[in-house]
Design a protein around this motif. Structure first.
Motif, PDB file in Angstrom:
ATOM      1  N   GLY A  31       0.819  -1.198   0.000  1.00  0.00           N
ATOM      2  CA  GLY A  31       0.000   0.000   0.000  1.00  0.00           C
ATOM      3  C   GLY A  31       0.856   1.252   0.000  1.00  0.00           C
TER       4      GLY A  31
ATOM      5  N   ASN B 107      -4.225  -5.597   0.538  1.00  0.00           N
ATOM      6  CA  ASN B 107      -2.860  -5.213   0.928  1.00  0.00           C
ATOM      7  C   ASN B 107      -2.011  -6.489   1.029  1.00  0.00           C
ATOM      8  OD1 ASN B 107      -0.903  -5.049   3.408  1.00  0.00           O
ATOM      9  ND2 ASN B 107      -1.108  -2.960   2.670  1.00  0.00           N
ATOM     10  N   ASP B 108      -0.741  -6.425   0.617  1.00  0.00           N
ATOM     11  CA  ASP B 108       0.094  -7.635   0.586  1.00  0.00           C
ATOM     12  C   ASP B 108       0.211  -8.320   1.949  1.00  0.00           C
ATOM     13  OD1 ASP B 108       1.670  -5.607   1.690  1.00  0.00           O
ATOM     14  OD2 ASP B 108       3.440  -6.012   0.468  1.00  0.00           O
TER      15      ASP B 108
ATOM     16  N   GLU C  39      -1.816  -0.825   8.866  1.00  0.00           N
ATOM     17  CA  GLU C  39      -0.574  -0.275   8.280  1.00  0.00           C
ATOM     18  C   GLU C  39       0.423  -0.058   9.420  1.00  0.00           C
ATOM     19  OE1 GLU C  39       0.913   0.247   5.571  1.00  0.00           O
ATOM     20  OE2 GLU C  39      -0.513   0.384   3.930  1.00  0.00           O
TER      21      GLU C  39
ATOM     22  N   HIS D 159       3.910   1.632   9.905  1.00  0.00           N
ATOM     23  CA  HIS D 159       3.992   3.087  10.030  1.00  0.00           C
ATOM     24  C   HIS D 159       3.424   3.589  11.356  1.00  0.00           C
ATOM     25  CE1 HIS D 159       5.443   3.040   5.940  1.00  0.00           C
ATOM     26  NE2 HIS D 159       4.506   2.148   5.714  1.00  0.00           N
TER      27      HIS D 159
ATOM     28  N   GLU E  80       8.863   0.917  10.556  1.00  0.00           N
ATOM     29  CA  GLU E  80       9.573   0.499   9.336  1.00  0.00           C
ATOM     30  C   GLU E  80      10.933   1.188   9.187  1.00  0.00           C
ATOM     31  OE1 GLU E  80       7.138  -0.056   5.818  1.00  0.00           O
ATOM     32  OE2 GLU E  80       8.577   1.014   4.598  1.00  0.00           O
TER      33      GLU E  80
HETATM   34  C1  BGC Z   1       3.437  -0.444   3.151  1.00  0.00           C
HETATM   35  C2  BGC Z   1       2.480  -1.573   3.433  1.00  0.00           C
HETATM   36  C3  BGC Z   1       3.075  -2.901   2.998  1.00  0.00           C
HETATM   37  C4  BGC Z   1       4.474  -3.085   3.548  1.00  0.00           C
HETATM   38  C5  BGC Z   1       5.147  -4.339   3.030  1.00  0.00           C
HETATM   39  C6  BGC Z   1       4.760  -0.769   3.789  1.00  0.00           C
HETATM   40  O1  BGC Z   1       5.663   0.274   3.564  1.00  0.00           O
HETATM   41  O2  BGC Z   1       2.945   0.767   3.665  1.00  0.00           O
HETATM   42  O3  BGC Z   1       1.251  -1.363   2.787  1.00  0.00           O
HETATM   43  O4  BGC Z   1       2.236  -3.938   3.456  1.00  0.00           O
HETATM   44  O5  BGC Z   1       5.292  -1.985   3.256  1.00  0.00           O
HETATM   45  O6  BGC Z   1       5.185  -4.371   1.656  1.00  0.00           O
END
Ligand code: BGC
Length: 341
Positions: free
Chosen positions: A82, A123-124, A173, A176, A201
């Motif tokens: 996302g 979303n993955d 999410e 974040h 992240e």
């Molecule tokens: C995105 C997420 C995603 C993740 C792993 C993040 O930076 O915001 O939507 O699931 O990365 O790909």
């Protein structure tokens, strides 16, 4: 090849990652038909339409390899990083897909047109969480959280079989969530790929681990990493850090211990929000064995309320790198059953 051990109908699952696209065929009970999923490069820098054609190629090849025709495929599932708008089937500003055409890209409609099948869009990490819930570590739980540790940090939350999407498709999410705040003018929390500061992240993804390592090298720390850093390809550097950690290199040990601490902070936030049965960690960074998991558990014991700290299961994912496409296929099944938009 489809045989009597598999239960129709069949679904195509596509896991769109920042580096690779993984695609496979899954039966109605979550069993993959192909021993090895089809994998092709994402090449996001060549543009969204180019990546779309890579996804289509992977799907065609997966169907062909399974020995099934497209007639036997009910629906397709797509898990994508996302941010996104799930109802409209578009990507908004995908943090880890950089290149022309990605902003507000109508990915779902384009894929439906190209494959001639209805596409479930997710979303993955939500898809991967659903995969683990349906056919992996979370089977039998009522509620679980999955963190995927890779280029970014993804998260998926499943409660009573429902994927938590949220009002704006931004539910879960958790890569974040802000784990570090600015304490004064001089103090600068780490900047995330999303452009904001202090995100989990920015501290604990594989990308962040490499960045912290580079900072240490530039500052002149004494470490065996120094001799091997330049000659190791970027994609293998996180593994190198973990290998040296296990060989007792003090700097690498600190890098990995800090990673475990940050992840435990993230896990504790989720435990204190939804109190799940289980927290699962998956993705490339979990391939190095149980040490990282043990350290995460140790930190959670100190950070969380006693009861959840004692009883919440904290485990590694079971489906490994296949959770994303298996879960995407699971979402395709939910779509076919009218349980997902
Ligand atoms: C995105 C997420 C995603 C993740 C792993 C993040 O930076 O915001 O939507 O699931 O990365 O790909």
């Amino acid at each position: 090849m489809a045989s009597s051990e598999f239960k129709p109908p069949y679904f195509v699952g596509i896991d769109l990652g920042g580096t690779n696209i993984k695609c496979g065929i899954v039966d109605s009970e979550g069993q993959p038909l192909l021993e090895k999923a089809v994998e092709v490069l994402t090449e996001p820098e060549q543009g969204a339409d180019h990546t779309l054609s890579n996804m289509v190629r992977a799907a065609q090849e997966a169907v062909q390899r399974s020995g099934l025709g497209w007639d036997a495929i009910e629906t397709v599932g797509l898990g994508s990083p996302g941010t996104m708008d799930l109802e409209r089937g578009i990507l908004l500003e995908p943090v880890n897909l950089r290149g022309p055409g990605w902003i507000n890209y109508p990915i779902c409609e384009r894929l439906e047109q190209a494959l001639g099948k209805r596409v479930a869009f997710q979303n993955d990490a939500n898809a991967a969480a659903y995969g683990e819930y349906w056919a992996g570590a979370g089977k039998g739980t009522r509620s679980m959280v999955l963190f995927t540790l890779g280029t970014g940090i993804g998260c998926g939350i499943i409660v009573n079989g429902l994927i938590l999407e949220g009002r704006h498709s931004h539910g879960a999410e958790c890569g974040h969530i802000v784990i570090r705040m600015k304490e004064g003018e001089e103090d600068q929390p780490r900047v995330c790929g999303c452009g904001r500061a202090g995100c989990l992240e920015a501290y604990a993804s594989a990308t962040a681990l490499l960045k912290r390592a580079e900072e240490g090298l530039a500052a002149g720390v004494d470490t065996a990493l120094r001799d091997q850093w330049e000659t190791t390809p970027a994609a293998e550097r996180a593994k190198l850090i973990d290998d040296l950690n296990k060989q007792g290199d003090g700097f690498c040990r600190k890098l990995m211990r800090d990673t475990a601490y940050y992840l435990a902070v993230g896990a504790t936030c989720l435990m204190h929000t939804i109190d799940p049965d289980m927290i699962v960690f998956g993705g490339g960074m979990t391939k190095g064995g149980p040490l990282l998991l043990e350290w995460i558990r140790e930190n959670v014991k100190r950070l969380a309320f006693p009861l959840p700290a004692e009883q919440t299961q904290i485990v590694y994912a079971k489906l490994g790198g296949d959770a994303g496409y298996i879960g995407a296929a699971g979402c395709a099944k939910l779509l076919a059953e009218g349980r997902l938009r």
